[in-house]
Design an enzyme around this catalytic site. Structure first.
Site, PDB file in Angstrom:
ATOM      1  N   TYR A  80       3.280  10.044  -0.234  1.00  0.00           N
ATOM      2  CA  TYR A  80       4.307   9.521   0.623  1.00  0.00           C
ATOM      3  C   TYR A  80       5.752   9.919   0.050  1.00  0.00           C
ATOM      4  O   TYR A  80       6.584   9.952   0.862  1.00  0.00           O
ATOM      5  CB  TYR A  80       3.998   8.243   0.688  1.00  0.00           C
ATOM      6  CG  TYR A  80       2.844   7.606   1.392  1.00  0.00           C
ATOM      7  CD1 TYR A  80       1.994   8.632   2.042  1.00  0.00           C
ATOM      8  CD2 TYR A  80       2.603   6.352   1.353  1.00  0.00           C
ATOM      9  CE1 TYR A  80       0.765   8.297   2.448  1.00  0.00           C
ATOM     10  CE2 TYR A  80       1.144   5.892   1.792  1.00  0.00           C
ATOM     11  CZ  TYR A  80       0.385   6.734   2.315  1.00  0.00           C
ATOM     12  OH  TYR A  80      -0.798   6.446   2.916  1.00  0.00           O
ATOM     13  N   HIS A 110      -7.673   9.663  -2.213  1.00  0.00           N
ATOM     14  CA  HIS A 110      -7.062   9.649  -0.935  1.00  0.00           C
ATOM     15  C   HIS A 110      -7.937  10.287   0.098  1.00  0.00           C
ATOM     16  O   HIS A 110      -8.064  10.154   1.160  1.00  0.00           O
ATOM     17  CB  HIS A 110      -5.819  10.321  -0.935  1.00  0.00           C
ATOM     18  CG  HIS A 110      -4.729  10.163  -0.054  1.00  0.00           C
ATOM     19  ND1 HIS A 110      -3.419   9.995  -0.170  1.00  0.00           N
ATOM     20  CD2 HIS A 110      -4.762   9.516   1.421  1.00  0.00           C
ATOM     21  CE1 HIS A 110      -2.740   9.749   0.944  1.00  0.00           C
ATOM     22  NE2 HIS A 110      -3.439   9.283   1.636  1.00  0.00           N
ATOM     23  N   ASP A 165       0.772  -1.282  -0.129  1.00  0.00           N
ATOM     24  CA  ASP A 165       0.078   0.041  -0.075  1.00  0.00           C
ATOM     25  C   ASP A 165       0.941   1.357  -0.051  1.00  0.00           C
ATOM     26  O   ASP A 165       1.622   1.427   0.775  1.00  0.00           O
ATOM     27  CB  ASP A 165      -0.966   0.116   1.128  1.00  0.00           C
ATOM     28  CG  ASP A 165      -1.717   1.196   1.249  1.00  0.00           C
ATOM     29  OD1 ASP A 165      -2.966   1.100   0.761  1.00  0.00           O
ATOM     30  OD2 ASP A 165      -1.384   2.139   1.714  1.00  0.00           O
ATOM     31  N   LYS A 189      -2.620   6.322  -4.403  1.00  0.00           N
ATOM     32  CA  LYS A 189      -3.782   7.236  -3.854  1.00  0.00           C
ATOM     33  C   LYS A 189      -3.591   8.498  -4.736  1.00  0.00           C
ATOM     34  O   LYS A 189      -2.511   9.033  -4.770  1.00  0.00           O
ATOM     35  CB  LYS A 189      -3.807   7.402  -2.531  1.00  0.00           C
ATOM     36  CG  LYS A 189      -3.969   6.065  -1.723  1.00  0.00           C
ATOM     37  CD  LYS A 189      -4.043   6.249  -0.122  1.00  0.00           C
ATOM     38  CE  LYS A 189      -3.505   5.122   0.616  1.00  0.00           C
ATOM     39  NZ  LYS A 189      -2.308   4.414   0.696  1.00  0.00           N
TER      40      LYS A 189
END
Length: 323
Positions: free
Chosen positions: A59, A121, A54, A88
């Protein structure tokens, strides 16, 4: 659930999605890790048996994740089709014309032709072309008026093009889910939200199941280390969790992970150490009694660690409702 992976006598079950695909119930999270850690972390996770990875563009490590995955494919430890890769769409890319190019950038960074799952997201769109965290002169996030239903239609187009197999949502509340379901052509397969024993989300999970959608848990351990101060509770230090860990001779983390997976809720814990990567996976090796599941149910206090304060004034702020 049916077992799909066997590694060192640990079977990772899968949860069926509403479109015929299946998601491994234990995934490996990639939030908040440094570049230096990544190749080793991904290697350790795949070696241990994880196949569900994931991630998210926000990120900032999808290139590193892609390099780690590519290494294991080249070593012939796994094939791409063995993996379940998730990313996402960040709020600054919710304008429909930005969805496909943003997904294509993620595919390039992950070095893959398709994703297994792509999520919106957050339901709260941010201003674009100002970086990932667009702020005004007072330091407040700049919002953008984008209807997530229109974003969803662009996500559906990505499925039709073969860029992603399944699409879903993250951090959507009951009203947002109900509205999306009225307008979608392709159903979301999951709503990824914060779920743990302190925030067990029973009503939201039931609503999602009524719509043939599973809930995926992030923050399954209660997000230890993200508490703002000593007044915020830490789930894995709760006396009842500690008591159960001693009873079962398991770690507190294994107790709270098993609490979720026994409810068929996929989890995506992140760890940077090989021992804990294996430890999280080993939480699938035992069962909690119904009585002890009830004890953990009783810990629910509505504590939400991720309050999404950046968007608290947004018209689509998801946490102003009970669920």
């Amino acid at each position: 659930m049916s077992p799909i992976i066997k590694n060192m006598n640990i079977k990772i079950p899968t949860v069926p999605l509403n479109n015929g695909y299946e998601m491994p119930i234990m995934g490996f999270g990639t939030y908040s890790a440094t570049t230096e850690e990544f190749t080793r972390m991904i290697s350790d996770a795949i070696n241990a048996g994880y196949r569900h990875i994931d991630g998210a563009m926000f990120y900032g490590n999808e290139i590193d994740v892609g390099n780690g995955i590519r290494q294991k494919i080249e070593e012939k430890v796994v094939k791409r089709e063995d993996l379940f890769l998730v990313s996402k769409l960040w709020p600054t890319f919710m304008s429909p014309h930005l969805v496909e190019p943003t997904l294509r950038q993620t595919l390039k960074d992950l070095q893959t032709d398709y994703l297994d799952l792509y999520l919106i997201h957050w339901p709260t769109a941010f201003e674009e072309n100002m970086g990932l965290i667009p702020k005004d002169k007072d330091g407040k996030i700049i919002f953008k008026n984008v209807d997530f239903v229109e974003t969803w239609k662009a996500m559906e187009d990505c499925v039709r093009q073969g860029l992603v197999r399944s699409i879903g949502i993250s951090n959507f509340n009951s009203q947002q889910i109900s509205r999306l379901m009225k307008h979608c052509t392709i159903k979301p397969v999951t709503n990824q939200v914060e779920v743990h024993a302190y925030l067990n989300q029973k009503k939201l999970i039931e609503l999602c199941r009524q719509h043939d959608m599973i809930v995926t848990s992030y923050g399954s351990l209660g997000r230890p280390g993200f508490q703002k101060d000593a007044s915020e509770p830490v789930l894995i230090r709760d006396p009842k969790v500690i008591e159960l860990s001693e009873k079962y001779d398991k770690t507190p983390a294994q107790i709270v992970l098993r609490y979720l997976t026994m409810q068929n809720i996929p989890v995506i814990p992140k760890s940077s150490t090989n021992a804990r990567i294996k430890e999280n996976l080993a939480s699938l090796e035992f069962d909690l009694t119904p009585q002890d599941m009830a004890v953990l149910d009783g810990l629910n206090c509505g504590y939400r660690n991720n309050k999404w304060e950046w968007a608290i004034d947004h018209s689509e702020y998801p946490f102003s409702l009970p669920y």
